[in-house]
Design an enzyme around this catalytic site. Structure first.
Site, PDB file in Angstrom:
ATOM      1  N   ASP A 215       0.855  -1.191   0.000  1.00  0.00           N
ATOM      2  CA  ASP A 215       0.000   0.000   0.000  1.00  0.00           C
ATOM      3  C   ASP A 215       0.890   1.240   0.000  1.00  0.00           C
ATOM      4  O   ASP A 215       1.897   1.302   0.704  1.00  0.00           O
ATOM      5  CB  ASP A 215      -0.917   0.000   1.233  1.00  0.00           C
ATOM      6  CG  ASP A 215      -2.053   1.006   1.109  1.00  0.00           C
ATOM      7  OD1 ASP A 215      -3.217   0.561   1.060  1.00  0.00           O
ATOM      8  OD2 ASP A 215      -1.785   2.228   1.075  1.00  0.00           O
TER       9      ASP A 215
ATOM     10  N   ASN B 164     -12.747  -3.204   2.831  1.00  0.00           N
ATOM     11  CA  ASN B 164     -13.739  -2.149   2.975  1.00  0.00           C
ATOM     12  C   ASN B 164     -14.742  -2.306   1.838  1.00  0.00           C
ATOM     13  O   ASN B 164     -14.349  -2.413   0.672  1.00  0.00           O
ATOM     14  CB  ASN B 164     -13.067  -0.778   2.912  1.00  0.00           C
ATOM     15  CG  ASN B 164     -12.119  -0.569   4.090  1.00  0.00           C
ATOM     16  OD1 ASN B 164     -12.375  -1.049   5.187  1.00  0.00           O
ATOM     17  ND2 ASN B 164     -11.027   0.130   3.859  1.00  0.00           N
TER      18      ASN B 164
ATOM     19  N   GLY C 105     -16.069   2.558   3.855  1.00  0.00           N
ATOM     20  CA  GLY C 105     -14.865   3.355   3.625  1.00  0.00           C
ATOM     21  C   GLY C 105     -14.085   2.948   2.389  1.00  0.00           C
ATOM     22  O   GLY C 105     -12.904   3.246   2.259  1.00  0.00           O
TER      23      GLY C 105
ATOM     24  N   HIS D   4     -10.290  -5.395  -2.993  1.00  0.00           N
ATOM     25  CA  HIS D   4      -8.946  -5.547  -2.449  1.00  0.00           C
ATOM     26  C   HIS D   4      -9.039  -5.882  -0.968  1.00  0.00           C
ATOM     27  O   HIS D   4      -9.915  -5.402  -0.257  1.00  0.00           O
ATOM     28  CB  HIS D   4      -8.103  -4.288  -2.656  1.00  0.00           C
ATOM     29  CG  HIS D   4      -8.740  -3.031  -2.163  1.00  0.00           C
ATOM     30  ND1 HIS D   4      -9.735  -2.378  -2.849  1.00  0.00           N
ATOM     31  CD2 HIS D   4      -8.523  -2.293  -1.042  1.00  0.00           C
ATOM     32  CE1 HIS D   4     -10.094  -1.296  -2.181  1.00  0.00           C
ATOM     33  NE2 HIS D   4      -9.387  -1.220  -1.076  1.00  0.00           N
TER      34      HIS D   4
ATOM     35  N   HIS E 259      -6.827  -5.680   2.543  1.00  0.00           N
ATOM     36  CA  HIS E 259      -5.680  -5.095   3.230  1.00  0.00           C
ATOM     37  C   HIS E 259      -5.117  -6.171   4.158  1.00  0.00           C
ATOM     38  O   HIS E 259      -5.832  -6.667   5.041  1.00  0.00           O
ATOM     39  CB  HIS E 259      -6.101  -3.901   4.090  1.00  0.00           C
ATOM     40  CG  HIS E 259      -6.709  -2.759   3.341  1.00  0.00           C
ATOM     41  ND1 HIS E 259      -6.010  -1.616   3.042  1.00  0.00           N
ATOM     42  CD2 HIS E 259      -7.951  -2.573   2.834  1.00  0.00           C
ATOM     43  CE1 HIS E 259      -6.805  -0.768   2.395  1.00  0.00           C
ATOM     44  NE2 HIS E 259      -7.989  -1.320   2.262  1.00  0.00           N
TER      45      HIS E 259
HETATM   46  P1  AMP Z   1      -9.827   1.461   0.445  1.00  0.00           P
HETATM   47  O1  AMP Z   1     -10.050   2.700   1.252  1.00  0.00           O
HETATM   48  O2  AMP Z   1     -10.151   0.215   1.189  1.00  0.00           O
HETATM   49  O3  AMP Z   1     -10.502   1.534  -0.905  1.00  0.00           O
HETATM   50  O4  AMP Z   1      -8.260   1.372   0.217  1.00  0.00           O
HETATM   51  C1  AMP Z   1      -7.596   1.856  -0.901  1.00  0.00           C
HETATM   52  C2  AMP Z   1      -6.133   1.755  -0.596  1.00  0.00           C
HETATM   53  O5  AMP Z   1      -5.413   1.888  -1.803  1.00  0.00           O
HETATM   54  C3  AMP Z   1      -5.605   2.821   0.361  1.00  0.00           C
HETATM   55  O6  AMP Z   1      -5.046   2.180   1.501  1.00  0.00           O
HETATM   56  C4  AMP Z   1      -4.558   3.558  -0.460  1.00  0.00           C
HETATM   57  O7  AMP Z   1      -3.444   3.964   0.306  1.00  0.00           O
HETATM   58  C5  AMP Z   1      -4.195   2.519  -1.503  1.00  0.00           C
HETATM   59  N1  AMP Z   1      -3.671   3.031  -2.757  1.00  0.00           N
HETATM   60  C6  AMP Z   1      -4.222   3.969  -3.572  1.00  0.00           C
HETATM   61  N2  AMP Z   1      -3.466   4.153  -4.661  1.00  0.00           N
HETATM   62  C7  AMP Z   1      -2.418   3.298  -4.562  1.00  0.00           C
HETATM   63  C8  AMP Z   1      -1.280   3.011  -5.390  1.00  0.00           C
HETATM   64  N3  AMP Z   1      -1.075   3.636  -6.549  1.00  0.00           N
HETATM   65  N4  AMP Z   1      -0.396   2.084  -4.956  1.00  0.00           N
HETATM   66  C9  AMP Z   1      -0.595   1.443  -3.781  1.00  0.00           C
HETATM   67  N5  AMP Z   1      -1.640   1.668  -2.966  1.00  0.00           N
HETATM   68  C10 AMP Z   1      -2.547   2.585  -3.348  1.00  0.00           C
END
Ligand code: AMP
Length: 118
Positions: free
Chosen positions: A28, A82, A88, A95, A97
């Site tokens: 991330d 999420n 959120g 995805h 986490h």
């Molecule tokens: P969510 O809020 O569950 O949709 O999480 C989206 C996640 O994607 C967040 O933790 C961001 O930090 C991560 N994220 C967004 N863009 C990128 C990227 N280009 N590379 C890696 N992580 C990303």
């Protein structure tokens, strides 16, 4: 197209951990724990509510493989997805986490600072 689709296509770089024909794991960009990995299917699925049991079965094995690769199978980890607005979810591509590398705090999640409770 989401940012994760662009990562899958190689149009945007990522810090890759593990990949096979169907799934990709990468760090991330804004980690909330010492180890914070995102695990995604390459097929476009909006979120957990939309995923089929068939994809989830294979994704489960892939997630376990990532956890083992990083030594988190022994030390422990948290797995979060999420789902939708109240969940959120910011990126509309399924995805998980995978968080670890330290003893993680746990708190009430219904306030605006909930992201700090990972
Ligand atoms: P969510 O809020 O569950 O949709 O999480 C989206 C996640 O994607 C967040 O933790 C961001 O930090 C991560 N994220 C967004 N863009 C990128 C990227 N280009 N590379 C890696 N992580 C990303």
């Amino acid at each position: 197209m989401t940012i994760f689709s662009k990562i899958i296509k190689g149009e945007i770089p990522c810090n890759k951990v593990l990949e096979n024909d169907e799934f990709l794991a990468f760090h991330d960009i804004n980690p909330k724990a010492p180890i914070h990995i995102l695990i995604i299917p390459k097929v476009e699925v909006q979120n957990f509510q939309q995923v089929t049991p068939e994809i989830m079965a294979k994704m489960t094995s892939f997630i376990q493989e990532v956890a083992t690769l990083l030594g988190l199978d022994e030390s422990g980890y948290r797995l979060i997805t999420n789902n939708g607005d109240n969940g959120g979810q910011e990126v509309m591509h399924l995805h998980f986490h995978l968080l670890g590398g330290a003893k993680l705090a746990w708190g009430h999640l219904a306030d605006s600072d909930s992201k700090n409770f990972f």
